[in-house]
Design a protein around this motif. Structure first.
Motif, PDB file in Angstrom:
ATOM      1  N   MET A  37       0.830  -1.196   0.000  1.00  0.00           N
ATOM      2  CA  MET A  37       0.000   0.000   0.000  1.00  0.00           C
ATOM      3  C   MET A  37       0.868   1.251   0.000  1.00  0.00           C
ATOM      4  SD  MET A  37      -2.938  -1.040   2.771  1.00  0.00           S
ATOM      5  CE  MET A  37      -3.901   0.419   2.357  1.00  0.00           C
ATOM      6  N   VAL A  38       0.349   2.301  -0.628  1.00  0.00           N
ATOM      7  CA  VAL A  38       0.975   3.615  -0.542  1.00  0.00           C
ATOM      8  C   VAL A  38       0.612   4.214   0.817  1.00  0.00           C
ATOM      9  CG1 VAL A  38       0.981   5.939  -1.547  1.00  0.00           C
ATOM     10  CG2 VAL A  38       0.877   3.934  -3.037  1.00  0.00           C
ATOM     11  N   PRO A  39       1.505   4.961   1.455  1.00  0.00           N
ATOM     12  CA  PRO A  39       1.169   5.579   2.745  1.00  0.00           C
ATOM     13  C   PRO A  39      -0.097   6.430   2.649  1.00  0.00           C
ATOM     14  CG  PRO A  39       3.515   5.776   2.321  1.00  0.00           C
ATOM     15  CD  PRO A  39       2.904   5.234   1.067  1.00  0.00           C
ATOM     16  N   PRO A  40      -0.785   6.643   3.761  1.00  0.00           N
ATOM     17  CA  PRO A  40      -2.008   7.451   3.759  1.00  0.00           C
ATOM     18  C   PRO A  40      -1.760   8.863   3.230  1.00  0.00           C
ATOM     19  CG  PRO A  40      -1.770   6.274   5.826  1.00  0.00           C
ATOM     20  CD  PRO A  40      -0.483   6.097   5.093  1.00  0.00           C
ATOM     21  N   GLU A  41      -2.821   9.468   2.705  1.00  0.00           N
ATOM     22  CA  GLU A  41      -2.701  10.801   2.115  1.00  0.00           C
ATOM     23  C   GLU A  41      -2.118  11.810   3.099  1.00  0.00           C
ATOM     24  OE1 GLU A  41      -6.446  12.056   0.619  1.00  0.00           O
ATOM     25  OE2 GLU A  41      -6.544  10.524  -0.956  1.00  0.00           O
ATOM     26  N   MET A  42      -2.587  11.786   4.347  1.00  0.00           N
ATOM     27  CA  MET A  42      -2.109  12.753   5.327  1.00  0.00           C
ATOM     28  C   MET A  42      -0.614  12.579   5.574  1.00  0.00           C
ATOM     29  SD  MET A  42      -2.776  15.355   7.128  1.00  0.00           S
ATOM     30  CE  MET A  42      -4.579  15.387   7.223  1.00  0.00           C
ATOM     31  N   GLN A  43      -0.175  11.330   5.644  1.00  0.00           N
ATOM     32  CA  GLN A  43       1.245  11.059   5.870  1.00  0.00           C
ATOM     33  C   GLN A  43       2.084  11.557   4.697  1.00  0.00           C
ATOM     34  OE1 GLN A  43       2.047   7.005   7.007  1.00  0.00           O
ATOM     35  NE2 GLN A  43       4.211   7.146   6.445  1.00  0.00           N
ATOM     36  N   LEU A  44       1.600  11.328   3.487  1.00  0.00           N
ATOM     37  CA  LEU A  44       2.319  11.807   2.307  1.00  0.00           C
ATOM     38  C   LEU A  44       2.335  13.334   2.258  1.00  0.00           C
ATOM     39  CD1 LEU A  44       0.974   9.307  -0.379  1.00  0.00           C
ATOM     40  CD2 LEU A  44       3.310   9.413   0.506  1.00  0.00           C
ATOM     41  N   ALA A  45       1.201  13.943   2.596  1.00  0.00           N
ATOM     42  CA  ALA A  45       1.122  15.408   2.574  1.00  0.00           C
ATOM     43  C   ALA A  45       2.126  16.018   3.546  1.00  0.00           C
ATOM     44  CB  ALA A  45      -0.297  15.855   2.913  1.00  0.00           C
ATOM     45  N   GLU A  46       2.231  15.441   4.733  1.00  0.00           N
ATOM     46  CA  GLU A  46       3.186  15.950   5.716  1.00  0.00           C
ATOM     47  C   GLU A  46       4.621  15.723   5.254  1.00  0.00           C
ATOM     48  OE1 GLU A  46       2.208  13.979   9.326  1.00  0.00           O
ATOM     49  OE2 GLU A  46       0.371  15.144   9.679  1.00  0.00           O
ATOM     50  N   ALA A  47       4.874  14.553   4.671  1.00  0.00           N
ATOM     51  CA  ALA A  47       6.236  14.239   4.238  1.00  0.00           C
ATOM     52  C   ALA A  47       6.695  15.150   3.101  1.00  0.00           C
ATOM     53  CB  ALA A  47       6.315  12.776   3.800  1.00  0.00           C
ATOM     54  N   PHE A  48       5.778  15.457   2.182  1.00  0.00           N
ATOM     55  CA  PHE A  48       6.141  16.282   1.033  1.00  0.00           C
ATOM     56  C   PHE A  48       5.926  17.775   1.281  1.00  0.00           C
ATOM     57  CE2 PHE A  48       5.106  12.285  -1.467  1.00  0.00           C
ATOM     58  CZ  PHE A  48       6.431  12.012  -1.788  1.00  0.00           C
ATOM     59  N   GLY A  49       5.282  18.112   2.395  1.00  0.00           N
ATOM     60  CA  GLY A  49       5.047  19.519   2.705  1.00  0.00           C
ATOM     61  C   GLY A  49       4.007  20.164   1.821  1.00  0.00           C
ATOM     62  N   VAL A  50       2.947  19.403   1.485  1.00  0.00           N
ATOM     63  CA  VAL A  50       1.879  19.923   0.627  1.00  0.00           C
ATOM     64  C   VAL A  50       0.538  19.605   1.274  1.00  0.00           C
ATOM     65  CG1 VAL A  50       3.261  19.603  -1.460  1.00  0.00           C
ATOM     66  CG2 VAL A  50       1.747  17.761  -0.695  1.00  0.00           C
ATOM     67  N   ASN A  51      -0.549  20.072   0.648  1.00  0.00           N
ATOM     68  CA  ASN A  51      -1.864  19.749   1.185  1.00  0.00           C
ATOM     69  C   ASN A  51      -2.368  18.424   0.613  1.00  0.00           C
ATOM     70  OD1 ASN A  51      -3.194  20.265  -1.379  1.00  0.00           O
ATOM     71  ND2 ASN A  51      -2.971  22.448  -0.941  1.00  0.00           N
ATOM     72  N   ARG A  52      -3.409  17.896   1.216  1.00  0.00           N
ATOM     73  CA  ARG A  52      -3.924  16.585   0.808  1.00  0.00           C
ATOM     74  C   ARG A  52      -4.484  16.605  -0.609  1.00  0.00           C
ATOM     75  NH1 ARG A  52      -7.531  13.843   5.442  1.00  0.00           N
ATOM     76  NH2 ARG A  52      -7.506  12.190   3.868  1.00  0.00           N
ATOM     77  N   HIS A  53      -5.017  17.757  -1.029  1.00  0.00           N
ATOM     78  CA  HIS A  53      -5.567  17.846  -2.382  1.00  0.00           C
ATOM     79  C   HIS A  53      -4.484  17.581  -3.426  1.00  0.00           C
ATOM     80  CE1 HIS A  53      -8.072  19.160  -5.718  1.00  0.00           C
ATOM     81  NE2 HIS A  53      -7.072  19.941  -6.107  1.00  0.00           N
ATOM     82  N   THR A  54      -3.277  18.106  -3.188  1.00  0.00           N
ATOM     83  CA  THR A  54      -2.171  17.890  -4.127  1.00  0.00           C
ATOM     84  C   THR A  54      -1.782  16.417  -4.161  1.00  0.00           C
ATOM     85  OG1 THR A  54      -1.352  20.126  -3.698  1.00  0.00           O
ATOM     86  CG2 THR A  54       0.179  18.581  -4.720  1.00  0.00           C
TER      87      THR A  54
END
Length: 245
Positions: A37-54
């Motif tokens: 699985m790909v990490p959850p959206e929130m986790q990815l957003a925090e890791a990349f420094g972007v919002n969940r929509h991106t």
């Protein structure tokens, strides 16, 4: 599960596309194999420094490529499909190389024409700039999956009618045989990677920003005379190259 690394933003490249590239690379490297699985959206957003929509836009693009799929209540699953292995050797043949891995291989002629060779084509085919060449635009499929689109040039004086031969046979090798070339050799193969162009998106069923592998290849007859120069674009998520001696 490997955590995504912070990202340096690239000027002129949409942020969602950069994130999609990073996730695609992580999938290819096996970073998420432990869970599938790909990490959850929130986790990815925090890791990349972007919002969940991106992040959601990036995952949607990967979903259209067939790399991932969203499952209600579970998250984003990696939807692995076996890649076709395309052998690059002294005798490189698309139909033979892919045919052993697929039930059905197709070669479709999209367009063709006679045109003057530009500087690049003339250099590869060792012709004078402006010499007439036959250009073929072709799409190759295996079991219904688009695997490549190519632009190929042949010296017109020697291969008049090769476009009709390819249309009939769906095979460059068979078309060349009809033109009197029973065997030929791969002289040069150059490989690079880039983002999909609009024609790639349309003809290879890709999403904008998908990665394509690009080969520039020269084939010669057994006397070493150039007979074919081709620029071919392969979806990186469907094809891998095997270099053979």
């Amino acid at each position: 599960m490997t955590e995504p690394k912070s990202m340096e933003r690239q000027k002129g490249v949409a942020l969602w596309r950069q994130i999609a590239d990073r996730i695609r690379a992580s999938i290819a490297q096996g970073d998420y194999d432990a869970t599938g699985m790909v990490p959850p959206e929130m986790q990815l957003a925090e890791a990349f420094g972007v919002n969940r929509h991106t992040v959601r836009s990036a995952l949607a693009a990967l979903g259209q490529e067939g790399l991932v799929r969203s499952v209600q209540g579970r998250g984003t699953l990696i939807d692995r499909k076996d890649k076709f292995s395309f052998p690059i050797a002294r005798r490189t043949r698309f139909t033979e190389g892919i045919g052993e891995q697929a039930r059905n291989v197709e070669g479709l002629l999209l367009s063709s024409g006679c045109e003057p060779a530009d500087a690049e084509v003339a250099k590869w085919l060792k012709l004078a700039v402006g010499a007439p060449v036959i250009r073929l635009e072709a799409l190759r499929k295996a079991d219904g999956r688009a695997l490549s689109r190519s632009t190929t040039w042949f010296p017109a004086g020697r291969f008049d009618g090769i476009d009709a031969a390819f249309r009939r046979t769906g095979s460059i090798t068979m078309a060349l045989m009809e033109q009197g070339v029973s065997d030929y050799l791969r002289d040069v193969t150059q490989v690079s990677a880039t983002h999909a162009e609009p024609d790639d998106v349309a003809q290879l069923a890709l999403t904008p920003g998908a990665i394509v592998l690009v080969t520039r290849a020269l084939n010669t007859d057994l006397d070493g005379i150039p007979i074919q120069y081709a620029v071919t674009r392969f979806p990186a998520d469907r094809v891998e190259f095997t270099i053979m001696n």
